[in-house]
Design an enzyme around this catalytic site. Sequence first.
Site, PDB file in Angstrom:
ATOM      1  CD  GLU A   1      -2.677   1.276   2.388  1.00  0.00           C
ATOM      2  OE1 GLU A   1      -2.911   2.430   2.892  1.00  0.00           O
ATOM      3  OE2 GLU A   1      -2.913   0.149   2.983  1.00  0.00           O
TER       4      GLU A   1
ATOM      5  CD  GLU B   1      -4.423   7.673   5.612  1.00  0.00           C
ATOM      6  OE1 GLU B   1      -5.223   6.949   5.885  1.00  0.00           O
ATOM      7  OE2 GLU B   1      -3.169   7.333   5.474  1.00  0.00           O
TER       8      GLU B   1
END
Length: 425
Positions: free
Chosen positions: A158, A163
């Site tokens: 990932e 974010e």
Amino acid sequence: MNQLKKQLVCVLMVLGFCLPTIAQSGPPQPPMGKRWVMNPDFSDEFNGTSLDAQKWFDHHPNWKGREPGIFLPSQVSVKDGYMQIKGEKLEKDTIVKAYGRNLKFNIAGGAVVSKKSTFLGYYECRVKAAATTMSTTFWFSTNGTAKGPNDCDKYGQEWDIQECIGRTGDFSGNHFANGMNSNGHFWYTDCDKKKHDLRAPAVKFHNSELPSKDFHVYGGWWRDENSASFYYDEREPKHMKFYDKVVGKPFSEPMYMRLVSETYPFPWIELPTDEELADDTKNTVYYDWVRGYKLVDVLDSSLNQNYEMGVKLYHETVIFPETEMEISEKQKIKIPFSFKANQKRTIYLKISQTTDKLKEKWDKKIAEKQFDVSPGYGNMEIEFKLDKELSRNEQYKVEAFIRDINKTNKPKDAIEASTLFLKIN
């Protein structure tokens, strides 16, 4: 019309006047001999009226969402020049049976996922976060797992370029409400079926302004199986080395792009309030565009670049890395430069003597070359083999023009020009 709509939406979103952020877009300088070209499978300007179903899922095909936020296609739309993901409170709790248990959802979020996977490259998006505690994210991950070094183990990847959340609060993950937050997770399941999050040291760009206040450009260069670099607006890049103690090349598998707005659990981050989820000036993420790039040989002309030519990404130019270059070889000279082109162009290079000791014509031409380049951002060098050695007692310069392929090599026909002075040692 789309630009006018974007300006209008910008005004409506903040109930007032919105100054655009001046942010860098486009990839970093490519390696020598390479050219960045756009990858249409991971690029979208979102200027239509619906999501491009050939490129994107309007949901996450492998994940229902993080409780209590469920991913629903109804929350994803394309209008006014943006891809929008809207967070809302569900009228009633929804129970979904998945992963061997019952999941309880009462908040609607959204996910847009690429239908194709990619390996390496540069990726960027311009986005304005929702002004809630629902996430605004731009990331990549594998589907499924790869076999580990012991045959009984496995791993997944990932890569989080950005974010964030759109407001602050009294919770431990409050730092996600400013700047850019990037991570690289090596998801490892050992032979005892125990799962490990073996992540790289996080990369953080600080900004005291909330990411929901304005648009920002977030970029990531997946350089190789071991490293990545990150780009935030006009700032200098920061770098990451992936965790490599299990396998020597941990990010070895292709990944899928994800544009996601989800809920996070307390005490990490608190859930959004019913009031902000009902407020259309706060509850929506606006993705202006997303763009992917891949490296090819600098003079490769075999690609279909119709998508890239339609975007008209670059200020077209030809650039020397410095204004003066010292050379010791006086008859065989290598000239490095880079170029940016939105369509097929011609580059013309000329070496001239700039002194006039022999009463000859000023800027006497010593050598010249011209060649065509294709759209993109290229970095290369051209070698000149001269009939005579250059002299330390004279002064020389190299001029570079980028021009339309149907124009002449006269300065008046150049789209842009650059000059490099040669110093003979």
